[in-house]
Enzyme design. Sequence first.
Site, PDB file in Angstrom:
ATOM      1  CB  CYS A  15      23.066  24.481 -25.339  1.00 35.98           C
ATOM      2  SG  CYS A  15      24.445  25.114 -26.301  1.00 35.98           S
ATOM      3  CE  LYS A  44       3.092  -7.480 -34.889  1.00 38.45           C
ATOM      4  NZ  LYS A  44       2.611  -6.809 -33.694  1.00 38.45           N
ATOM      5  CB  ALA A 102      -0.911  -0.007   1.218  1.00 42.71           C
ATOM      6  CB  CYS A 110      22.876  25.481 -29.864  1.00 42.53           C
ATOM      7  SG  CYS A 110      22.441  24.046 -28.860  1.00 42.53           S
ATOM      8  CE  LYS A 133       2.420  -3.290 -36.481  1.00 38.73           C
ATOM      9  NZ  LYS A 133       3.508  -2.605 -35.824  1.00 38.73           N
ATOM     10  CD  GLU A 170       0.589 -11.029 -28.756  1.00 39.80           C
ATOM     11  OE1 GLU A 170       1.531 -11.826 -28.922  1.00 39.80           O
ATOM     12  OE2 GLU A 170       0.710  -9.794 -28.799  1.00 39.80           O
TER      13      GLU A 170
END
Length: 715
Positions: free
Chosen positions: A438, A133, A50, A436, A331, A191
């Site tokens: 940065c 699939k 918990a 950049c 796919k 699966e």
Amino acid sequence: MAAKSKVKSSIDVAELTKAQAKVELMRLALELEGHDKRYYQDDAPSITDAEYDALRQRFNAIEKRFPEFVSSDSPSQKVGAAPSGRFRKVRHAVPMLSLDNAFAEQDVLDFVGRIERFLKLSDGKIAFSAEPKIDGLSMSLRYEGGELVTAATRGDGAEGEDVTANIRTLEDVPKKLKGRNVPGICEVRGEVYMTKKAFLALNERQRATGDTIFANPRNSAAGSLRQKDPSITASRPLGFFAYAWGEMSDMPEDTQSHMIAWFEHCGFKTNPMTRICHSVEQLLAFHRKIEEQRARLDYDIDGVVYKVDRIDWQERLGFVSRTPRWGIAHKFPAERAMTVLRDIEIQVGRTGSFTPVGKLEPVGVGGVIVQNVTLHNEDYIRGIGNKGEELRGGRDIRIGDTVVIQRAGDVIPQVVDVLIDKRPKDAKEFHFPKKCPCPLHTDVVREETATGEEGSRARCTGEFACPFQKIEHLKLFVSRRAFDIDGLGEKQLQYFFDEEWVREPADIFTLQKRNNKLKLEEIEGYGETSVRNLFAAIEERRKIPLERFIYALGMRHVGETTAQALARGYGSWDAFHEACLKVAKGDEEASAEMDALDQIGDTVIQSIKAYFGESHNRGIVERLKKEIEVLDAEKPKSNSAVAGKTIVFTGSLEKMTRDEAKAMAERLGAKAAGSVSKKTDYVVAGPGAGSKLAEARKHGVTVLTEDEWLKLVGE
Ligand code: IVH
């Protein structure tokens, strides 16, 4: 993480400032990691379930409020990380790998063509098992003496989680295998899934009780499996389709389709839509037919899978890196959705390249909430493709635009269209940064292409002086496939980096020495035990295999597979390092030797040259090397006559293809090289061999016919 006095951990999540949230997430990630380790590895939890759940919930709630802090190694991103989801780890006897993806018809043609060339067979001679699939969770069920002993999730492929007690509650999983030819050890893989109907009903119940709402049937199957109390799993209707296997002490059948029939015979369910196909046309027709039936099925599928049916051919075809040559997932097309682009941010990668990321009004696509899209590069935003062609009819992307996004599998979502009629008057054009982001504000340049033209990718020129690049490299350095240091994930690393305790890889190994000044144990959430564990984990990595070390250097174009090829090629760090320094100085012989290694070409060599040509990098490597010991690449296990030898195949072979011959050489512990040098041991020459044969003669290398080669290796 911050010193104890700086953190008030009991602040309400709704009241946390951004900075407080960042620190707290880091602290909680560490704490959860420590509890996980004590629970899984030491079997000695120090808090109740918990209490653990409460920590996890707080973590999730903070991440939900500040999604910008969600990183890929966050505890919330770990596969199926449900609140109490903590199970014993199980190492798979045979790794659970995954399939490569095909999206276009051409990918399927290429897949079949590759197999035909490899096996030297013409069209129509190869039977494929074509299967839907299933979009669920892969599971490995281990039977010993016909009895179910372990059920494990895929995990990272090498190690999964022990969910045996929960899997035992599934009707589709036999506890004892029925029938004939049951091998002593038999791992059935397949699966676990939840039907769409069960998913909707479960979410209804969850809503009524105020419990977690699942995004899709796959997540609800995962959540249902990762319950500490098996009676909860039992109350959730989960199904299982068998389609593959892991360790088998004996193979009962010799084809994929017969194995599927055998699974049924043993008491498993297998997918009724599975068919045998003999050509690309039949495979594509199967894909169309299944796609057409998709919406009517009561379970989610995300494509179809094609597998060479004959198992002996599967074995010959083997694996390339982590996916099989003998199988592919084809796919279904990506799913799309419409939403508004709220902002564009720049991400600086490990090699300094800029990726503009679109921040979206969150939208559901195929059951997943998407909030970020990649916008690739400056030209892409302007509506220009890589070859200068028009994208989206030349329409640019502006902040405020309504965009159509698409998501395909695990690929990062993309913008496929911009709806110009919905463009608001105040939509903002995006000006790509010239500096950049940065703190160094270094100049940004556009990369050159191989032909010397201006490319589309922008890069920061700060190299290792750019803190973004430094931290990205450090993240790669500690990542799982590189140094894999327990207790030093992205969050902790970022913290150490921001505090300037770790600015380059060698610093990780001097942390302990410097700790009387740093005092890591005083950081909230750490404590003496965690610090001791962290130092122990770092110590453990002072010895590192050569391939991991090469990969961890983070050179451009040197991924895991290339690092392995280099490690195999040079055998030791000293040999590799010496070659790199020579290559950097323009030594042509050293470059030619590198080029002769299988899988190494000009792109990699140029990258190694650039990396070792830079004194800053050489310094980083030298300082790191002082701290650690790099282990030589594993000697070939084989005791075959060609173990450790370098072989070049040339001309046309008659009994096997060139790829197959190379794979055979590697299996036997030899190195298959692309060109002949004085280090070559054998040249195997078939009819039509030309310049390589001449080179062999010039260097006095032994030349073998294909038959002599087969005799030599005893095949
Ligand atoms: S065969 C070497 N067959 O898809 C991997 N996988 O990336 C062999 N999947 O992790 C897997 N249906 O979870 C195979 N009929 C099927 C499948 C299937 C779904 C999943 C599986 C695997 C992923 C492949």
